[in-house]
Write a protein that holds these residues in place. Structure first.
Motif, PDB file in Angstrom:
ATOM      1  N   ARG A   1      42.175  40.423  35.327  1.00 33.34           N
ATOM      2  CA  ARG A   1      40.937  39.654  35.261  1.00 33.34           C
ATOM      3  C   ARG A   1      40.967  38.556  36.312  1.00 33.34           C
ATOM      4  NH1 ARG A   1      38.262  39.662  30.147  1.00 33.34           N
ATOM      5  NH2 ARG A   1      37.619  37.532  30.593  1.00 33.34           N
ATOM      6  N   THR A   2      39.802  38.158  36.777  1.00 31.98           N
ATOM      7  CA  THR A   2      39.767  37.093  37.780  1.00 31.98           C
ATOM      8  C   THR A   2      40.220  35.753  37.197  1.00 31.98           C
ATOM      9  OG1 THR A   2      37.406  36.767  37.310  1.00 31.98           O
ATOM     10  CG2 THR A   2      37.977  38.155  39.207  1.00 31.98           C
ATOM     11  N   ASP A   3      40.193  35.621  35.871  1.00 31.62           N
ATOM     12  CA  ASP A   3      40.743  34.423  35.223  1.00 31.62           C
ATOM     13  C   ASP A   3      42.036  34.743  34.469  1.00 31.62           C
ATOM     14  OD1 ASP A   3      39.707  35.923  33.159  1.00 31.62           O
ATOM     15  OD2 ASP A   3      38.542  34.292  32.252  1.00 31.62           O
ATOM     16  N   GLY A   4      42.719  35.791  34.923  1.00 32.29           N
ATOM     17  CA  GLY A   4      43.927  36.233  34.231  1.00 32.29           C
ATOM     18  C   GLY A   4      45.206  35.564  34.688  1.00 32.29           C
ATOM     19  N   ASP A   5      45.088  34.532  35.511  1.00 29.96           N
ATOM     20  CA  ASP A   5      46.279  33.817  35.987  1.00 29.96           C
ATOM     21  C   ASP A   5      46.640  32.721  34.973  1.00 29.96           C
ATOM     22  OD1 ASP A   5      43.875  32.561  36.611  1.00 29.96           O
ATOM     23  OD2 ASP A   5      44.616  31.686  38.480  1.00 29.96           O
ATOM     24  N   VAL A   6      47.373  33.113  33.953  1.00 24.95           N
ATOM     25  CA  VAL A   6      47.698  32.191  32.857  1.00 24.95           C
ATOM     26  C   VAL A   6      49.161  31.754  32.873  1.00 24.95           C
ATOM     27  CG1 VAL A   6      45.846  33.022  31.374  1.00 24.95           C
ATOM     28  CG2 VAL A   6      48.082  34.130  31.280  1.00 24.95           C
ATOM     29  N   LYS A   7      49.971  32.398  33.703  1.00 26.49           N
ATOM     30  CA  LYS A   7      51.382  32.057  33.827  1.00 26.49           C
ATOM     31  C   LYS A   7      51.736  31.947  35.310  1.00 26.49           C
ATOM     32  CE  LYS A   7      52.936  34.191  29.507  1.00 26.49           C
ATOM     33  NZ  LYS A   7      53.869  35.156  28.888  1.00 26.49           N
ATOM     34  N   PRO A   8      52.861  31.309  35.619  1.00 31.20           N
ATOM     35  CA  PRO A   8      53.233  31.172  37.033  1.00 31.20           C
ATOM     36  C   PRO A   8      53.366  32.505  37.752  1.00 31.20           C
ATOM     37  CG  PRO A   8      54.524  29.661  35.697  1.00 31.20           C
ATOM     38  CD  PRO A   8      53.777  30.538  34.736  1.00 31.20           C
ATOM     39  N   GLU A   9      53.882  33.507  37.061  1.00 33.69           N
ATOM     40  CA  GLU A   9      54.077  34.799  37.697  1.00 33.69           C
ATOM     41  C   GLU A   9      52.906  35.727  37.384  1.00 33.69           C
ATOM     42  OE1 GLU A   9      55.866  34.871  33.600  1.00 33.69           O
ATOM     43  OE2 GLU A   9      55.942  33.484  35.307  1.00 33.69           O
ATOM     44  N   ALA A  10      52.757  36.767  38.195  1.00 29.86           N
ATOM     45  CA  ALA A  10      51.746  37.784  37.925  1.00 29.86           C
ATOM     46  C   ALA A  10      52.109  38.537  36.651  1.00 29.86           C
ATOM     47  CB  ALA A  10      51.660  38.750  39.107  1.00 29.86           C
ATOM     48  N   HIS A  11      51.089  39.025  35.945  1.00 32.02           N
ATOM     49  CA  HIS A  11      51.325  39.747  34.698  1.00 32.02           C
ATOM     50  C   HIS A  11      52.111  41.027  34.984  1.00 32.02           C
ATOM     51  CE1 HIS A  11      50.656  41.842  30.942  1.00 32.02           C
ATOM     52  NE2 HIS A  11      50.050  40.779  30.438  1.00 32.02           N
ATOM     53  N   PRO A  12      53.225  41.274  34.253  1.00 32.09           N
ATOM     54  CA  PRO A  12      54.047  42.461  34.536  1.00 32.09           C
ATOM     55  C   PRO A  12      53.277  43.775  34.464  1.00 32.09           C
ATOM     56  CG  PRO A  12      55.219  40.950  33.084  1.00 32.09           C
ATOM     57  CD  PRO A  12      53.827  40.411  33.221  1.00 32.09           C
ATOM     58  N   LYS A  13      52.333  43.871  33.530  1.00 32.94           N
ATOM     59  CA  LYS A  13      51.558  45.112  33.401  1.00 32.94           C
ATOM     60  C   LYS A  13      50.710  45.347  34.648  1.00 32.94           C
ATOM     61  CE  LYS A  13      48.124  47.448  30.513  1.00 32.94           C
ATOM     62  NZ  LYS A  13      47.212  47.324  29.347  1.00 32.94           N
ATOM     63  N   MET A  14      50.148  44.264  35.208  1.00 30.25           N
ATOM     64  CA  MET A  14      49.324  44.422  36.405  1.00 30.25           C
ATOM     65  C   MET A  14      50.185  44.812  37.611  1.00 30.25           C
ATOM     66  SD  MET A  14      46.482  44.067  35.067  1.00 30.25           S
ATOM     67  CE  MET A  14      47.011  44.314  33.362  1.00 30.25           C
ATOM     68  N   LEU A  15      51.401  44.288  37.661  1.00 31.40           N
ATOM     69  CA  LEU A  15      52.319  44.686  38.727  1.00 31.40           C
ATOM     70  C   LEU A  15      52.669  46.164  38.621  1.00 31.40           C
ATOM     71  CD1 LEU A  15      54.780  41.637  38.788  1.00 31.40           C
ATOM     72  CD2 LEU A  15      52.933  42.129  40.402  1.00 31.40           C
ATOM     73  N   GLU A  16      52.903  46.615  37.401  1.00 33.98           N
ATOM     74  CA  GLU A  16      53.239  48.027  37.181  1.00 33.98           C
ATOM     75  C   GLU A  16      52.088  48.922  37.587  1.00 33.98           C
ATOM     76  OE1 GLU A  16      53.068  51.808  35.386  1.00 33.98           O
ATOM     77  OE2 GLU A  16      51.929  50.155  34.504  1.00 33.98           O
ATOM     78  N   LEU A  17      50.886  48.526  37.197  1.00 33.27           N
ATOM     79  CA  LEU A  17      49.712  49.315  37.560  1.00 33.27           C
ATOM     80  C   LEU A  17      49.507  49.347  39.071  1.00 33.27           C
ATOM     81  CD1 LEU A  17      47.202  48.177  34.798  1.00 33.27           C
ATOM     82  CD2 LEU A  17      48.045  50.509  35.141  1.00 33.27           C
ATOM     83  N   ALA A  18      49.662  48.204  39.718  1.00 34.12           N
ATOM     84  CA  ALA A  18      49.481  48.143  41.173  1.00 34.12           C
ATOM     85  C   ALA A  18      50.502  49.017  41.887  1.00 34.12           C
ATOM     86  CB  ALA A  18      49.576  46.703  41.652  1.00 34.12           C
ATOM     87  N   GLU A  19      51.744  48.989  41.424  1.00 33.17           N
ATOM     88  CA  GLU A  19      52.783  49.798  42.064  1.00 33.17           C
ATOM     89  C   GLU A  19      52.501  51.286  41.887  1.00 33.17           C
ATOM     90  OE1 GLU A  19      57.645  49.927  42.450  1.00 33.17           O
ATOM     91  OE2 GLU A  19      56.742  48.941  40.715  1.00 33.17           O
ATOM     92  N   TRP A  20      52.110  51.666  40.665  1.00 34.84           N
ATOM     93  CA  TRP A  20      51.759  53.066  40.395  1.00 34.84           C
ATOM     94  C   TRP A  20      50.595  53.514  41.270  1.00 34.84           C
ATOM     95  CZ3 TRP A  20      46.919  53.896  37.896  1.00 34.84           C
ATOM     96  CH2 TRP A  20      46.625  55.247  37.654  1.00 34.84           C
ATOM     97  N   TRP A  21      49.551  52.693  41.329  1.00 33.45           N
ATOM     98  CA  TRP A  21      48.360  53.041  42.099  1.00 33.45           C
ATOM     99  C   TRP A  21      48.681  53.136  43.593  1.00 33.45           C
ATOM    100  CZ3 TRP A  21      43.468  54.419  40.662  1.00 33.45           C
ATOM    101  CH2 TRP A  21      42.482  54.374  41.645  1.00 33.45           C
ATOM    102  N   ALA A  22      49.342  52.126  44.103  1.00 37.46           N
ATOM    103  CA  ALA A  22      49.618  52.086  45.543  1.00 37.46           C
ATOM    104  C   ALA A  22      50.497  53.247  45.988  1.00 37.46           C
ATOM    105  CB  ALA A  22      50.262  50.760  45.912  1.00 37.46           C
ATOM    106  N   SER A  23      51.340  53.747  45.090  1.00 34.74           N
ATOM    107  CA  SER A  23      52.234  54.853  45.447  1.00 34.74           C
ATOM    108  C   SER A  23      51.515  56.202  45.464  1.00 34.74           C
ATOM    109  CB  SER A  23      53.403  54.919  44.462  1.00 34.74           C
ATOM    110  OG  SER A  23      52.967  55.350  43.179  1.00 34.74           O
TER     111      SER A  23
END
Length: 218
Positions: A134-156
């Motif tokens: 979400r565009t307001d999904g920055d709630v912690k210092p690091e990126a959400h792990p699930k979004m990182l997993e999705l991005a890696e899967w998609w980009a590959s």
């Protein structure tokens, strides 16, 4: 390809500021900090007439800096403000309708993608990018792990570009870039202290220059 075109680039999410001129000024300051591919302008609960005033103040500032101005959700306001595109958090059907009606005249991006199934359905609808989180999904210092997993899967697997939401710390751009995502989005990491917005954009670009993997030239 240039230095920035062959690695993950920065996307900004405009901050929530009630005064349109002040909001535009803060975004203009941030854009002086360095390379930004695009700026997404959320509505943040503004009434339509107020959102249009904000869009009309922000779009020329964004475009003058060489970035694409993307209006969140409202196709009429995007047209009136002469924005470059739309950011739509909707169903695959809604994305498909927007693509059919507005592309290629406008960029049409798909937001708030949070699962593999949803990503594949929306990808088939033909948007210009998918946005994980979400565009307001920055709630912690690091990126959400699930979004990182999705991005890696998609980009590959998929050639369609993706954007992944970063965290509230500028350092989060490094983990997003490591997934292979073409873009990383920042909001609070840049705008939490408006006086430092340009410095934060410069810091993000320096981190990406130093640590982001390079894409193969085509």
């Amino acid at each position: 390809m240039t230095q920035t075109e062959n690695r993950c680039r920065l996307v900004l999410v405009a901050p929530e500021i009630a005064d349109a001129a002040q909001r535009a000024g803060v975004v203009a300051d941030a854009l002086r900090g360095g390379d930004v591919a695009s700026v997404i302008v959320p509505q943040y609960g503004l009434a339509a007439d107020a959102f249009q005033r904000h869009a009309e103040a922000l779009v020329p500032v964004i475009q003058a800096a060489g970035a694409a101005a993307l209006i969140d959700g409202d196709t009429r306001i995007a047209g009136r403000a002469k924005a470059d595109g739309l950011h739509i958090a909707g169903t695959a059907e809604a994305i498909g309708e927007a693509v059919e009606k507005h592309a290629p005249r406008l960029i049409v991006g798909a937001g708030n993608v949070t699962s593999r199934h949803q990503a594949l359905e929306i990808g088939d609808a033909g948007p210009d990018y998918v946005f994980f989180g979400r565009t307001d999904g920055d709630v912690k210092p690091e990126a959400h792990p699930k979004m990182l997993e999705l991005a890696e899967w998609w980009a590959s697997m998929i050639e369609l570009p993706c954007i992944a939401m970063g965290g509230t710390d500028v350092q989060s751009v490094v983990s997003v870039a490591a997934t292979g995502a073409e873009f990383v989005a920042l909001r609070l990491a840049v705008f939490a202290d408006p006086a430092e917005a340009a410095l934060k954009v410069a810091e993000a670009n320096a981190l990406l220059d130093e640590k982001a993997p390079r894409f193969d030239a085509e």
